[in-house]
Each structure stands twice: as C-alpha cells, then as structure tokens.
Scaffold this active site. Structure first.
Site, mmCIF file in Angstrom:
data_model
loop_
_atom_site.group_PDB
_atom_site.id
_atom_site.type_symbol
_atom_site.label_atom_id
_atom_site.label_comp_id
_atom_site.label_asym_id
_atom_site.label_seq_id
_atom_site.Cartn_x
_atom_site.Cartn_y
_atom_site.Cartn_z
ATOM 1 N N ASN B 391 0.826 -1.203 0.000
ATOM 2 C CA ASN B 391 0.000 0.000 0.000
ATOM 3 C C ASN B 391 0.861 1.254 0.000
ATOM 4 O OD1 ASN B 391 -1.871 1.999 0.322
ATOM 5 N ND2 ASN B 391 -2.773 1.222 2.189
ATOM 6 N N ASP B 392 1.487 1.543 1.135
ATOM 7 C CA ASP B 392 2.246 2.792 1.256
ATOM 8 C C ASP B 392 3.329 2.939 0.187
ATOM 9 O OD1 ASP B 392 0.797 3.591 3.456
ATOM 10 O OD2 ASP B 392 2.149 2.612 4.872
ATOM 11 N N VAL B 393 3.916 1.821 -0.222
ATOM 12 C CA VAL B 393 5.031 1.913 -1.175
ATOM 13 C C VAL B 393 4.563 2.267 -2.578
ATOM 14 C CG1 VAL B 393 6.494 0.327 0.107
ATOM 15 C CG2 VAL B 393 5.022 -0.565 -1.692
ATOM 16 N N ALA B 432 1.580 3.398 7.556
ATOM 17 C CA ALA B 432 1.911 4.784 7.885
ATOM 18 C C ALA B 432 0.666 5.561 8.293
ATOM 19 C CB ALA B 432 2.590 5.464 6.706
#
Lengths: 165, 463
Positions: B391-393, B432
């Site tokens: 997700n965050d990446v 995050a």
C-alpha cells in the site's frame, strides 16, 4: 599477536587506568613515590612540568603511562585491525545484491556467533567454576545460532533459481 | 596466542569475508555460505585443540544441545516467519556476549587478562569487557522485543510514554559513568549493574518503534550483534572476533541505512520511534469518494489481454501466504504470452530482502524480480500493475503531497500503468496511517478479498 610480549609498555590504556586508580595515594605520598616506577626517563613536555601542584614523580609516571596507553602495541594494532575490517565490510556489503539481503542477515548472524571462541575457552578450563557455567551457556546459545544461521541461509539460497530456458 | 592459532584465525576471517563476497550474486552465494561454514569450523576446531582449552565435556555438550536446537528450528521455520527467526537469533548472540564477558571477568587468568605478576585485571580489559557486555545485553532485550513485535506476541503499535527520550538518555549516561567506575575500581557488582541497565535500555529503546519499522530495527540489531562480538574480541585480544564483529557491524549498518533511505526517514527518526501510531486524520474527508470495484473475472480478463503485467507484492502477500498462488497466476499469464515481472520496494516485507526470499520460495525465477530503481520506468509501458498486499510503497502522495507523513519516500509509480489492480481486504490505510489516493483513480480497480483467495479465483477464471 604475541600476548606474552606484553610488558609495562604494552599495558596500554589499562596501565594508565591502573595508574589513575593509584593516583590518589600517589598524590598523598608524593615524596615516597618510588622513582623506579618511571621506567624510561622520557622527556616530559612542558604541560606537565609547568603544573606545580602535581608532585613531579607522580606526574612523570602518569605521563609515561598515558604515553604507553597511546602507543600500546596491543590495543592499537587491534584497533587498526578493527578499523580496516570495517572498511572491508563496507565495500563487500555494498556489493551484495539487494535480492540477497535476507540471506546476508542470516549469514552475518551466523558468523557473529564466532564469539563461541570465547565461550569455548571458558567452558574448557581445567578447573570448573562459575565461568564454566557461563561458558557452557554461551556455547549452547552460540551454537544454536551457528547451526541455525548457516542452515537457514542454505535453505534460502537453494530457492533462488534462474528462469528455465 | 601462538603462531599456528593466529594463522588459522586469519584463514577463518578470510573465509567470512568470502562468505559475504559470495552474496553479490545468487550463483556464487551458495559457495559463499560454504566458505562461512568452513571458517566457523576452522575457528571452533582451532580453539578446541588450542592450549587454552583443557576439558571438552562442557564444550561437546553445549555444541550438541545448541546444534540440535538450531538445526531443528532452521529446518522447520516458515519463510514468512524469517524476520522473527533472525531477531531471535540476534538475541542469542547478544546473550552469549554477556555470558562470555562474565566468564572473562570471573576467570581472567584463563583469558590472559591479568596484569603480569598481579591478581588484577588490566583496566583496558575491564573497559572492553563492560562495553561488550553492555552492547550484548542491549542487543539481547532489544531483539527479544523486536521478536515479540514481529511474532505478534507484543503489540506492533509504538508504545510511548512521557519523558521517554530523557529516561533513555539518562540511562545511557549512567551506563558510561558505570563503565568508567568499573574500569577503575573493578567490583563485580558494577558489571552486573551495567548489564541490568543495558538490558532495560534495550527494552525501552525498542518498544516505541512501530511494527513496520522493524526492517530498520532488525538491521540495527544485526549491526549491534556485530559490535558486541567486536567488543568481546577486544577483551580477549582475538583478531578473529574483532574482524568478524566489524564485518557484521558494518553490514547491519549498511542495511539500516538502505532501509531508512527506502522510507526517506533519518535513522534517528526511526529509532526515536512513535511513527505510525496516530490514526489517519484526513481519512474522513476522503471517505465519500467513489472507488471502482472489480471481481476475479474482471481481473483475469484484463490481465489475459495485457501484453505486460508488473506484480507489486507487499507484506500482505506474505501474511496471506499468497506467493504460491501468485506464481501459478504468473505461469498462466506467461503461457498466454504476457510478459510478467515483479517489482520489489526496498522496505516491502518485514526484513531487508524478505519479498525476494518469499518469491524465490514460490519458485519465481530471480531474474524476473526487479528492484525499485530498475523497474520504475517500465510502469509507463505496462498494461496492468497488480498490487498485492502493498500500500504505502505505491502511494503517489509521497511524490505530490508535501504534508503527507510519507512525503519524499521513493515509491513505485504504479499509477502510470494503464490499469492498476489493487488486491486488498478493505480501504483501510497502510502502516503509515496515510490514505492512498490511488484507490480513487479512474484507472484503478479494487479487488476486495483475502490476497490468496483472490489470486486463486483469478487463476480459476483464467483456466
């Protein structure tokens, strides 16, 4: 590294600290401080001679010990080995491909268990005492790591295959 | 140490360097591991046959017990649980370092640490010993906490309390003072006090660090286990331990640096902790936006008609154990002439290189797996980006939104692909705590399901 060669000069920082430990007494009995403690009559830099509060023999002895600490062959050569090995590690590890970073962690973990060398000495002393117990426990812990670390690395690496062509 | 021992130790040290050197490519890595084993065998045998060892019973017993445990554990461990295993192994190195330091303190004569002609330990040895013990103790408890967080025994949430940093700083300063006192007066109680304080510091330093920062933490502890070994090496005047400790220490430090860079965060920002604890603030405002939702059949259709597909795996894939199904899907696509590649973000997974190992485990050839900088340009030419468990990446906010907590972090440019398929359980934010604007794009299709189940359904739909 011949440990037996360790003389007064080879005591390194330790010698200096032993001296600091005795500084209190030395200061009190400044007059009695045996001149024999100063081994080599080293030219004493101005810094020490211009400090009148510290009795001269004690100051000279302290300085001598500190100089020994700075030039102690034992500690300094080990430090050189240490620093050079950090550089070797730095350059070698940057060449490790990112895909193999997990095996890298597993294998570094295994090789850092080389502290088993210290554990072996403690566990293998001629007379058993409390250190034998510590050594025995450390041998167990380190060998879990050695066997486990190399084996898990092997398992991981065996899985990395190229595309069949 | 006699000349023969010194030379054998030197050979062992060279073997260890070769072991690390071998890891520069998968072809040479297996030989590298063999070098490592050879180096260790040389080190152990040389010491056992050396003049300092007089009695083998304890040694053989310890090797048998430890070796059996290590063998069984390493044989049984699942690759998903690799990060926990490595953390646990680090804790053992730390504790072993503490024990060796204690043994050296109580039997200095066996290690040649006495001032010649006296019964006193040399001051420098006391310093080295106490530092080795302190670093070892810190590594031990720190690794235990990291293991607990990775294993899920301890909450992965950062645990913060007031004045945390001051308390830690205070303990650190007291430790330094104690090391100085110990080197001067040499009472055993001080060594124990140093060890206890370092144990406490290990706990206090790692509890505020969140679960997904664990890649940095394990790398850091990897580094510390090396420094502990080097500290013991200085105590015992053993160049092999010093060299090995330095190698491991710098290796761990480099890995920590790479991980921090992968998150665009400074090392201090990570180790001071507290990141990822607060819930996303902006989430409510975005909730009314619409997302396109697809089914397994839609995904199968899209990918079968694509000419190139890039798969972006993340930790979610590992949790769902979807890597084997994923490789099956990729094989089907390749049969239909679709070009399949994998894109790995440096911080994907829970330890450096974790994703690569999981894909390798599922028989994905390593030459189809690419690092971020090698593949990022290719998303623009890809028809489908298949994001699974990441997700965050992939969050483009890292490039555009300067107020985002992840702003500046290098991300995979998945949004440049013609279609983005997102396998996810829900719209929840990633670690995050940041909402991902990618979900609401026109070219994004969300596939809400368990990663493994979804991929299996896609495979069924393709067949």
């Amino acid at each position: 590294m011949e440990e037996q060669t360790t003389d007064q000069g080879g005591q390194g920082l330790g010698g200096a600290l032993d001296l600091i430990r005795r500084m209190g007494e030395a200061a009190q009995q400044a007059a009695d401080t045996p001149a024999a403690q100063v081994q080599v009559p080293v030219p004493v830099p101005d810094v020490a001679t211009t400090v009148p509060v510290v009795p001269r023999p004690a100051a000279e002895a302290a300085l001598q010990q500190l100089l020994d600490a700075a030039h102690g062959p034992d500690f300094l050569s080990l430090l050189a080995v240490f620093v050079l090995a950090i550089f070797v590690g730095y350059y070698v590890v940057w060449h490790v491909t990112p895909a193999l970073h997990s095996p890298l962690m597993a294998v570094t973990n295994a090789i850092s268990s080389v502290i088993i060398v210290g554990a072996l000495i403690a566990a293998g002393m001629a007379v058993d005492n409390v250190s034998t117990v510590f050594g025995f426990l450390a041998v167990i812990l380190a060998s879990v790591n050695i066997f486990g670390g190399f084996l898990v690395t092997r398992r991981m690496l065996a899985m990395f295959r190229k595309k069949p062509r | 140490m006699d000349a023969f021992t010194s030379i054998m130790y030197l050979i062992a040290a060279i073997c260890f360097i070769m072991a690390l050197r071998g890891l520069s490519s998968p072809e040479t890595a297996r030989r590298g591991n063999f070098y490592g084993i050879a180096g260790m065998a040389i080190a152990i045998l040389t010491t056992m046959f050396g003049p300092q060892v007089h009695n083998w019973w304890w040694i053989l017993g310890g090797l048998a017990i430890g070796g059996a445990i290590g063998f069984v554990v390493a044989q049984r461990i699942q690759m998903t649980a690799l990060p926990q295993l490595v953390a646990a192994f680090h804790s053992l190195v730390g504790l072993a370092a503490v024990f060796v330091a204690l043994a050296a303190f109580y039997s200095p004569e066996a290690f040649g640490l006495l001032i010649p002609g006296t019964n006193e330990i040399r001051g420098v040895s006391l310093i080295e010993m106490s530092i080795g013990a302190a670093v070892g103790a810190y590594t031990f408890t720190g690794s235990v906490i990291a293991w607990g967080k990775l294993q899920g025994v301890i909450s992965g949430k950062p645990l913060v309390f007031p004045f945390q940093h001051f308390v830690n700083l205070g303990i650190g300063l007291v430790l330094i003072l104690l090391v100085v006192f110990f080197s001067i007066w040499e009472p055993g109680i001080l060594l124990w006090l140093i060890i206890i304080l370092a144990l406490a510091l290990g706990v206090l330093m790692i509890v505020p660090i969140g679960g997904a920062d664990m890649p940095v933490v394990i790398s850091m502890l990897n580094s510390y286990s090396g420094w502990a070994a080097a500290g013991i090496g200085f105590t015992l005047h053993n160049p092999l331990l010093i060299i090995t400790g330095a190698l491991v220490g710098s290796s761990g430090a480099i890995l920590s640096y790479i991980m921090c860079k992968g998150m665009n965060r400074s090392f201090f920002n990570v180790i001071l902790g507290g990141f990822g604890g607060e819930a996303a603030a902006g989430q409510a405002a975005l909730a009314d936006r619409t997302v396109k939702q697809g089914s397994a059949e839609d995904a199968a259709f899209l990918m079968s008609n694509a000419s190139s597909v890039i798969i972006v795996p993340g930790y979610g894939m590992a949790v769902a154990q979807a890597q084997h199904a994923l490789r099956e899907m990729a094989d089907l696509l390749k049969k239909q002439g679709v070009k399949v590649s994998y894109a790995i973000h440096p911080v994907a997974g829970r330890m450096p290189g974790h994703m690569n190992v999981l894909l390798a485990e599922a028989n994905v050839p390593y030459d189809e797996v690419f690092e971020l900088e090698d593949i990022n340009r290719e998303f623009a030419q890809a028809d489908v980006a298949f994001v699974i468990g990441a997700n965050d990446v992939t969050n483009p906010a890292a490039k555009t939104d300067s107020s985002s907590p992840i702003y500046g972090m290098p991300v995979l440019d998945v949004e440049k692909a013609k279609t983005v398929l997102f396998v996810k359980r829900s719209l929840g934010s990633g670690y995050a705590g940041v909402d991902n604007p990618l979900f609401y794009r026109d070219n994004t299709m969300m596939l809400f399901a368990d990663a493994k189940k979804m991929v299996e359904d896609i495979v069924k739909a393709m067949e």
